[in-house]
Design a protein around this motif. Structure first.
Motif, PDB file in Angstrom:
ATOM      1  N   ASP A 287      12.450   7.482   0.406  1.00  0.00           N
ATOM      2  CA  ASP A 287      12.061   6.253   1.095  1.00  0.00           C
ATOM      3  C   ASP A 287      12.492   6.339   2.580  1.00  0.00           C
ATOM      4  OD1 ASP A 287      11.947   3.467   1.201  1.00  0.00           O
ATOM      5  OD2 ASP A 287      14.104   3.176   1.227  1.00  0.00           O
ATOM      6  N   HIS A 288      11.940   5.397   3.279  1.00  0.00           N
ATOM      7  CA  HIS A 288      11.765   5.249   4.542  1.00  0.00           C
ATOM      8  C   HIS A 288      12.726   4.174   5.322  1.00  0.00           C
ATOM      9  CE1 HIS A 288       8.431   2.524   5.753  1.00  0.00           C
ATOM     10  NE2 HIS A 288       8.399   2.659   4.272  1.00  0.00           N
ATOM     11  N   HIS A 289      13.346   3.399   4.445  1.00  0.00           N
ATOM     12  CA  HIS A 289      13.986   2.012   4.726  1.00  0.00           C
ATOM     13  C   HIS A 289      15.388   2.319   5.143  1.00  0.00           C
ATOM     14  CE1 HIS A 289      10.970   0.392   2.258  1.00  0.00           C
ATOM     15  NE2 HIS A 289      10.906  -0.332   3.033  1.00  0.00           N
ATOM     16  N   PRO A 290      15.768   1.801   6.660  1.00  0.00           N
ATOM     17  CA  PRO A 290      17.054   2.298   7.181  1.00  0.00           C
ATOM     18  C   PRO A 290      18.209   1.420   6.295  1.00  0.00           C
ATOM     19  CG  PRO A 290      15.778   0.822   8.889  1.00  0.00           C
ATOM     20  CD  PRO A 290      14.734   1.404   7.504  1.00  0.00           C
TER      21      PRO A 290
ATOM     22  N   THR B 105      -1.215   0.903   5.770  1.00  0.00           N
ATOM     23  CA  THR B 105      -0.802  -0.484   5.423  1.00  0.00           C
ATOM     24  C   THR B 105       0.684  -0.607   5.945  1.00  0.00           C
ATOM     25  OG1 THR B 105      -0.115   0.177   3.288  1.00  0.00           O
ATOM     26  CG2 THR B 105      -2.254  -0.936   3.474  1.00  0.00           C
ATOM     27  N   ASP B 106       1.461   0.365   5.965  1.00  0.00           N
ATOM     28  CA  ASP B 106       2.735   0.028   6.522  1.00  0.00           C
ATOM     29  C   ASP B 106       2.751   0.230   8.100  1.00  0.00           C
ATOM     30  OD1 ASP B 106       4.198   0.033   3.970  1.00  0.00           O
ATOM     31  OD2 ASP B 106       5.874   1.179   4.938  1.00  0.00           O
ATOM     32  N   SER B 107       1.624   0.767   8.868  1.00  0.00           N
ATOM     33  CA  SER B 107       1.728   0.917  10.155  1.00  0.00           C
ATOM     34  C   SER B 107       0.777  -0.188  10.664  1.00  0.00           C
ATOM     35  CB  SER B 107       1.414   2.292  10.947  1.00  0.00           C
ATOM     36  OG  SER B 107      -0.115   2.216  10.300  1.00  0.00           O
TER      37      SER B 107
ATOM     38  N   ALA C  81       5.871   5.637   6.953  1.00  0.00           N
ATOM     39  CA  ALA C  81       5.741   5.140   5.513  1.00  0.00           C
ATOM     40  C   ALA C  81       6.335   6.300   4.703  1.00  0.00           C
ATOM     41  CB  ALA C  81       4.063   5.107   5.348  1.00  0.00           C
ATOM     42  N   THR C  82       6.670   5.925   3.400  1.00  0.00           N
ATOM     43  CA  THR C  82       6.990   6.750   2.385  1.00  0.00           C
ATOM     44  C   THR C  82       6.185   8.088   2.328  1.00  0.00           C
ATOM     45  OG1 THR C  82       8.533   5.102   1.365  1.00  0.00           O
ATOM     46  CG2 THR C  82       8.160   7.041   0.252  1.00  0.00           C
ATOM     47  N   VAL C  83       4.603   7.496   2.246  1.00  0.00           N
ATOM     48  CA  VAL C  83       4.022   8.695   1.883  1.00  0.00           C
ATOM     49  C   VAL C  83       3.963   9.844   2.897  1.00  0.00           C
ATOM     50  CG1 VAL C  83       2.070   7.123   0.723  1.00  0.00           C
ATOM     51  CG2 VAL C  83       2.159   7.380   3.180  1.00  0.00           C
TER      52      VAL C  83
ATOM     53  N   VAL D 297      10.154   5.686  -5.294  1.00  0.00           N
ATOM     54  CA  VAL D 297       9.478   5.647  -4.228  1.00  0.00           C
ATOM     55  C   VAL D 297       9.521   4.331  -3.572  1.00  0.00           C
ATOM     56  CG1 VAL D 297       8.156   7.694  -4.735  1.00  0.00           C
ATOM     57  CG2 VAL D 297       7.241   5.628  -5.231  1.00  0.00           C
ATOM     58  N   ASP D 298       9.759   4.585  -2.008  1.00  0.00           N
ATOM     59  CA  ASP D 298       9.663   3.304  -1.300  1.00  0.00           C
ATOM     60  C   ASP D 298      10.238   1.988  -1.552  1.00  0.00           C
ATOM     61  OD1 ASP D 298       8.200   2.421   1.076  1.00  0.00           O
ATOM     62  OD2 ASP D 298       6.825   1.207  -0.232  1.00  0.00           O
ATOM     63  N   CYS D 299      11.588   2.329  -2.249  1.00  0.00           N
ATOM     64  CA  CYS D 299      12.760   1.270  -2.604  1.00  0.00           C
ATOM     65  C   CYS D 299      14.096   1.383  -1.697  1.00  0.00           C
ATOM     66  CB  CYS D 299      12.788   1.522  -3.990  1.00  0.00           C
ATOM     67  SG  CYS D 299      11.674   0.614  -5.189  1.00  0.00           S
TER      68      CYS D 299
ATOM     69  N   GLY E  12       0.848  -1.309   0.092  1.00  0.00           N
ATOM     70  CA  GLY E  12      -0.080   0.004  -0.079  1.00  0.00           C
ATOM     71  C   GLY E  12       0.704   1.386   0.132  1.00  0.00           C
ATOM     72  N   ASP E  13       2.096   1.179   0.605  1.00  0.00           N
ATOM     73  CA  ASP E  13       3.093   2.243   0.628  1.00  0.00           C
ATOM     74  C   ASP E  13       3.518   2.566  -0.720  1.00  0.00           C
ATOM     75  OD1 ASP E  13       4.141   4.763   1.618  1.00  0.00           O
ATOM     76  OD2 ASP E  13       5.934   3.352   2.486  1.00  0.00           O
ATOM     77  N   ALA E  14       3.933   1.517  -1.534  1.00  0.00           N
ATOM     78  CA  ALA E  14       4.329   1.758  -2.876  1.00  0.00           C
ATOM     79  C   ALA E  14       3.363   2.343  -3.760  1.00  0.00           C
ATOM     80  CB  ALA E  14       4.861   0.476  -3.465  1.00  0.00           C
TER      81      ALA E  14
END
Ligand code: 5GP
Ligand code: MN
Length: 319
Positions: free
Chosen positions: A107-110, A157-159, A127-129, A84-86, A29-31
């Motif tokens: 993106d928000h991934h560490p 969705t991400d949370s 989330a990236t959004v 986005v989100d990758c 959903g975030d993608a």
């Protein structure tokens, strides 16, 4: 995100006319929300926008505005390419094979590898959004009800419906703003997360029938044959991993999904205090401490054996 980066993003957008936006395979959903939301913002600014997901938009998001405007391949020439989100470039599939390095990575991934010219990576975002929403506010970009709907879907969705340990007051405030823009939270929650297709539940049934629990580690697998047997249309786990993660007797959960190309998609979930992103990274994947994934070459049996061994190691090391 510092001011220079925000301004650099604003300048790139201002100068661009034809923009390509992409996100990862097996989109969540975030993608989807980041992709469509940013696309709609750019369109409001009068840009020509192409939205591309190699796997297309999963059925579970077919209630979202503009979902049918997402293509599976890029075509033509672009002035600006935004991913986005990758967390790494391999996750987009082959979409950029005929194109160069992307211009922007949001993106928000560490575990993000900062693969673009401009990298807007914020680990604290749920989330990236959330990052895109912040950019829109900082640069006074247009927002509307459709954008609010896809953004709220990404947050939800991400949370997992504002239940994950990284859910912040800020994310809840943004959700409230999105509701005020007209996004229907209960409806969006129900469509993306509260409803399952009969095929998905039958598919879960096959995975659940061979579940293993050993020393606080729970795992199961889904084969190509399972997918065929119940007519499940996706190549993901239908979120079975989140059900496994709810089992009280576990610290770490794993689902292995056999793929057609000789790889296995692995999903990890961990309780607070454990970090599965490092193990995922070891296998060429990535993610967050409590939720990570990887696509690994090998047979279902071999990948299971290797991953369980490495995960067990991490569980004993940090638990
Ligand atoms: P899921 O297990 O739900 O697919 O993903 C959990 C988390 O791990 C998400 O944040 C997702 O973006 C990340 N993730 C899943 N699969 C991969 C992968 O193959 N590579 C990378 N880098 N991250 C992944
Ligand atoms: Mn995300």
């Amino acid at each position: 995100m510092n001011k220079e980066n925000i301004q650099a993003f604003g300048n790139l957008v201002e100068r661009a006319d034809r923009i390509l936006i992409i996100s990862h395979t097996r989109p969540d959903g975030d993608a989807v929300g980041s992709l469509i939301g940013l696309g709609l913002i750019f369109e409001e600014l009068g840009k020509k926008v192409n939205l591309v997901l190699e796997d297309g938009v999963p059925k579970v998001f077919h209630h979202l505005p503009s979902y049918d405007r997402v293509f599976r391949e890029a075509a033509g020439v672009y002035d600006l390419i935004v991913v986005v989100d990758c967390s790494d470039i391999d996750r987009i599939g082959n979409v950029l094979d005929d194109y160069g390095e992307p211009d922007v990575n949001i993106d928000h991934h560490p575990t993000n590898t900062c693969f673009a010219g401009l990298n807007l990576v914020q680990e604290t975002a749920v989330a990236t959004v959330e990052i895109i929403y912040d950019l829109a506010v900082a640069l006074s970009l247009p927002l509307n009800q459709s954008i609010a709907e896809v953004f709220l879907t990404g947050l939800l969705t991400d949370s997992l419906g504002f239940r994950t340990s990284n859910t912040t007051p800020k994310a809840l405030r943004i959700a409230a703003e999105l509701q005020e823009l007209g996004a229907d939270l209960p409806f969006l929650y129900r469509k993306a997360m509260g409803e399952k297709s009969l095929e998905a539940v039958k598919y879960w049934g096959l995975g659940l029938s061979r579940i293993n629990l050993e020393d606080r580690l729970v795992w199961t697998s889904l084969s190509l044959e399972d997918r065929k047997k119940v007519d499940y249309p996706g190549r993901d786990d239908a979120d079975l991993i989140n059900l496994l993660a709810s089992i009280k007797e576990t610290d770490i959960s794993l689902v292995f999904v056999e793929q057609k190309n000789g790889t296995v998609k692995v999903s990890w979930r961990a309780r607070p205090g454990f970090d599965v992103s490092k193990t995922a990274l070891e296998f060429g994947g990535g993610g967050h401490k409590p939720a990570a994934g990887a696509e690994i070459k090998g047979s279902l049996e071999q990948v299971q054996e290797d991953v369980i061994k490495a995960t067990r190691h991490a569980l004993n090391g940090t638990g």
